[in-house]
Every structure is written in structure tokens, then in C-alpha cells.
Design a protein around this motif. Structure first.
Motif, mmCIF file in Angstrom:
data_model
loop_
_atom_site.group_PDB
_atom_site.id
_atom_site.type_symbol
_atom_site.label_atom_id
_atom_site.label_comp_id
_atom_site.label_asym_id
_atom_site.label_seq_id
_atom_site.Cartn_x
_atom_site.Cartn_y
_atom_site.Cartn_z
ATOM 1 N N UNK A 17 1.033 -7.766 -5.559
ATOM 2 C CA UNK A 17 1.228 -8.770 -6.390
ATOM 3 C C UNK A 17 1.241 -10.002 -5.592
ATOM 4 N N UNK A 18 2.079 -11.005 -5.378
ATOM 5 C CA UNK A 18 2.195 -12.145 -4.547
ATOM 6 C C UNK A 18 2.839 -11.867 -3.241
ATOM 7 N N UNK A 19 3.244 -10.500 -3.084
ATOM 8 C CA UNK A 19 4.251 -10.130 -1.609
ATOM 9 C C UNK A 19 3.121 -9.706 -0.656
ATOM 10 N N UNK A 20 3.273 -10.405 0.383
ATOM 11 C CA UNK A 20 2.563 -9.922 1.515
ATOM 12 C C UNK A 20 3.205 -8.656 2.274
ATOM 13 N N UNK A 21 2.626 -7.696 2.446
ATOM 14 C CA UNK A 21 3.403 -6.557 2.968
ATOM 15 C C UNK A 21 3.462 -6.632 4.582
ATOM 16 N N UNK A 22 2.775 -7.397 5.080
ATOM 17 C CA UNK A 22 2.739 -7.615 6.472
ATOM 18 C C UNK A 22 1.851 -6.815 7.137
ATOM 19 N N UNK A 23 1.229 -5.936 6.481
ATOM 20 C CA UNK A 23 0.111 -4.679 7.182
ATOM 21 C C UNK A 23 -1.346 -5.221 7.007
ATOM 22 N N UNK A 24 -1.800 -5.048 7.878
ATOM 23 C CA UNK A 24 -3.332 -5.451 7.825
ATOM 24 C C UNK A 24 -4.508 -4.203 8.139
ATOM 25 N N UNK A 25 -3.699 -2.973 8.276
ATOM 26 C CA UNK A 25 -4.591 -1.850 9.029
ATOM 27 C C UNK A 25 -5.481 -1.462 7.676
ATOM 28 N N UNK A 26 -6.643 -0.902 8.130
ATOM 29 C CA UNK A 26 -7.743 -0.511 7.045
ATOM 30 C C UNK A 26 -7.213 0.152 5.815
ATOM 31 N N UNK A 27 -6.442 1.340 6.109
ATOM 32 C CA UNK A 27 -6.076 2.379 5.009
ATOM 33 C C UNK A 27 -5.031 2.505 4.346
ATOM 34 N N UNK A 28 -4.252 1.348 4.364
ATOM 35 C CA UNK A 28 -2.844 1.134 3.783
ATOM 36 C C UNK A 28 -2.941 1.888 2.320
ATOM 37 N N UNK A 29 -4.080 1.518 1.583
ATOM 38 C CA UNK A 29 -4.141 1.862 0.267
ATOM 39 C C UNK A 29 -5.561 1.909 -0.122
ATOM 40 N N UNK A 30 -6.549 2.889 0.554
ATOM 41 C CA UNK A 30 -7.668 3.083 0.255
ATOM 42 C C UNK A 30 -8.196 4.762 -0.094
ATOM 43 N N UNK A 31 -9.117 5.068 -0.893
ATOM 44 C CA UNK A 31 -9.306 6.288 -1.125
ATOM 45 C C UNK A 31 -10.708 6.724 -0.455
ATOM 46 N N UNK A 32 -10.445 7.800 0.411
ATOM 47 C CA UNK A 32 -11.787 8.168 0.959
ATOM 48 C C UNK A 32 -11.843 9.686 1.177
ATOM 49 N N UNK A 33 -13.107 10.263 1.116
ATOM 50 C CA UNK A 33 -13.321 11.730 1.138
ATOM 51 C C UNK A 33 -12.461 12.364 2.032
ATOM 52 N N UNK A 34 -11.740 13.405 1.525
ATOM 53 C CA UNK A 34 -10.981 14.536 2.582
ATOM 54 C C UNK A 34 -9.711 13.661 3.231
ATOM 55 N N UNK A 35 -9.447 12.461 2.724
ATOM 56 C CA UNK A 35 -8.464 11.751 3.306
ATOM 57 C C UNK A 35 -7.379 11.186 2.176
ATOM 58 N N UNK A 36 -6.060 10.896 2.922
ATOM 59 C CA UNK A 36 -5.203 10.211 1.895
ATOM 60 C C UNK A 36 -4.983 8.717 2.484
ATOM 61 N N UNK A 37 -4.273 7.959 1.819
ATOM 62 C CA UNK A 37 -3.809 6.629 2.355
ATOM 63 C C UNK A 37 -2.473 6.903 3.067
ATOM 64 N N UNK A 38 -1.951 6.099 3.832
ATOM 65 C CA UNK A 38 -0.644 5.868 4.366
ATOM 66 C C UNK A 38 0.271 5.471 3.289
ATOM 67 N N UNK A 39 -0.165 4.743 2.214
ATOM 68 C CA UNK A 39 0.661 4.512 0.971
ATOM 69 C C UNK A 39 1.113 5.644 0.234
ATOM 70 N N UNK A 40 -0.069 6.585 -0.081
ATOM 71 C CA UNK A 40 -0.037 7.832 -0.746
ATOM 72 C C UNK A 40 0.827 8.958 -0.101
ATOM 73 N N UNK A 41 0.545 8.798 1.355
ATOM 74 C CA UNK A 41 1.254 10.013 1.926
ATOM 75 C C UNK A 41 2.907 9.558 1.669
#
Length: 241
Positions: free
Chosen positions: A208-232
Motif C-alpha cells: 500500500x502506502x507503507x515503505x517496508x524499508x527493504x530494497x533487495x531484489x526478491x522480497x516478493x518475486x516469483x522465479x522458477x524453482x525459487x521462492x521469495x523471502x516474503x513467501x518463505x
């Protein structure tokens, strides 16, 4: 108006049991490949009543991260290309942890468990959990002259908490800590995180309007054979029982 960054205090996901009743404590954990299937991630969550009271997120480099400079009878030399540059690297022939043995295959340029490639092998949460536990206990061994050496692939060498991953260019701990604190406040809503696409906010993850403070690539992305930090982290929450 500049958006606020999540502070360290964890917000409740819901109301605890009524006054006088002790909240039920539940713990959960989850493991899996993260960051483009290049690392093993480990997450734990503690829930009291309906409130997340603690969470951890760890990330461990795979055995291919440790490459000895000198070739020997116990290493395999292969040409690898990284960021457009090709060079020769040495990899240890055999790595062991728990009940598993990984053997480096020169043709496939990766470790194998039997005939299963390393990435396919670590699709098993059980394998990821065994690896994370072995790294934490300094129980990952490399075979040298027929002997198991546990002073090479150590926790200090493989854990991003200790090995200086990112150097001066990337603050891994800062991003990890920001993600964990955001999760403690937002819970499953962290899966709604999206990057802003304008101005200086390009790298920042918002819910939403809240900055998590995180800038790394895969906080919440979907990639083959991989899970995101948020999903974990959410997987660990769902496993809490």
C-alpha cells in the motif's frame, strides 16, 4: 508526502485472547531455495494467540560458493561464465551433510545427488532443512585425501549473516532485518508488496502506502524453482502449530 518506514515495534495481526487467558504459543519453520534458486533460505515464526511475536530469516550460500584457488586431486576445474566474463574455477569433488552426498559433475558444471542436479535436489524442503542445520552446526564436510574436512564450508563461510555477502555495495542484513520487521507487522499482507516505479522509490518495496524499508531484489518475486523471502516467511507462519 513522504511515506513512512515501518518501525521496529511489531503490530498485532489481531486481538489476543481476552484478559486473564494465556495466549497459545505456536512455532513454525520453512525452508527453500531463494534469490533465483541460488541460495537456501530458512525462516522461523513464533505466534502467540493471533500475534506474530518473533521471526527469523536466514540465507545460506550453496556449496558452489566455495571455490578453492588451487587445483588438486580433490577438485574439478571447469570454465564458468559470470556477468559476461569466463574464467576457470575449481570446485571440491565431494561435499557431505546430514545423510546426503553431493558430487561435482564437470559436464553439467554443478553438484549432483546421484543423477539429480543441485537445484532439483534442493527443491525438497527436507534437503534444504538438512543443509541449513548442517551449516549452522558447522557439519558440512569436504572430502580431501579421503578425509572429511569440516573447516572449509563453515557457517562463517556460507551464512550471509557472517560472510560479508554484498560487501560495500549491498547491505544484506539491513534488507533482511527490514523484511522481518515488516512481516511481523503485516503478516501475510507482505505478499502484497510491490516496488514503486517512479523517482527515488524505484528500489523500495511498498505494501500500500507503507515503505517496508527493504530494497533487495526478491522480497516478493516469483522465479522458477525459487521462492521469495516474503513467501518463505508466510510458509513458516502457515506451518506454526
Amino acid at each position: 508526502m513522504k511515506k513512512s518506514v515501518i518501525v521496529l515495534a511489531a503490530a498485532s495481526l489481531g486481538m489476543l485472547a481476552s484478559c486473564g487467558n494465556k495466549a497459545t504459543v505456536k512455532n513454525g519453520e520453512a525452508y527453500g531455495l531463494v534469490h533465483g534458486a541460488g541460495y537456501v533460505g530458512a525462516a522461523t515464526v513464533k505466534v502467540e494467540g493471533d500475534k506474530i511475536t518473533d521471526a527469523t530469516l536466514m540465507e545460506y550460500c550453496l556449496p558452489t560458493y566455495i571455490t578453492p584457488e588451487a587445483a588438486s586431486d580433490d577438485t574439478v576445474a571447469v570454465e564458468v561464465t559470470s556477468h559476461g566474463e569466463t574464467s576457470t574455477k575449481n570446485f571440491y569433488k565431494e561435499v557431505k551433510f546430514g545423510s546426503y552426498t553431493l558430487t561435482f559433475n564437470a559436464e553439467q558444471k554443478t553438484y549432483l545427488s546421484g543423477t539429480t542436479t543441485m537445484v532439483a535436489f534442493f527443491q525438497s524442503e527436507e534437503a534444504c532443512k538438512a543443509y541449513a542445520a548442517a551449516v549452522a552446526a558447522n557439519e558440512v564436510s569436504v572430502t580431501i585425501a579421503g578425509a572429511a574436512k569440516k573447516d572449509i564450508m563453515t557457517h562463517a563461510a556460507l551464512s550471509k549473516d557472517e560472510n560479508g555477502y554484498g560487501g560495500a555495495k549491498f547491505d544484506w542484513k539491513k534488507n533482511r532485518n527490514a523484511t522481518v520487521e515488516a512481516f511481523k507487522s503485516l503478516g501475510e499482507d507482505l505478499l502484497k508488496a510491490a516496488k514503486k516505479t517512479e523517482g527515488d522509490d524505484l528500489k523500495n518495496w511498498y505494501v500500500g502506502d507503507t515503505n517496508t524499508g527493504a530494497t533487495w531484489t526478491d522480497l516478493n518475486t516469483t522465479k522458477e524453482n525459487s521462492t521469495s523471502y516474503a513467501q518463505l516467511l508466510v510458509n513458516a507462519l502457515k506451518a506454526a502449530k
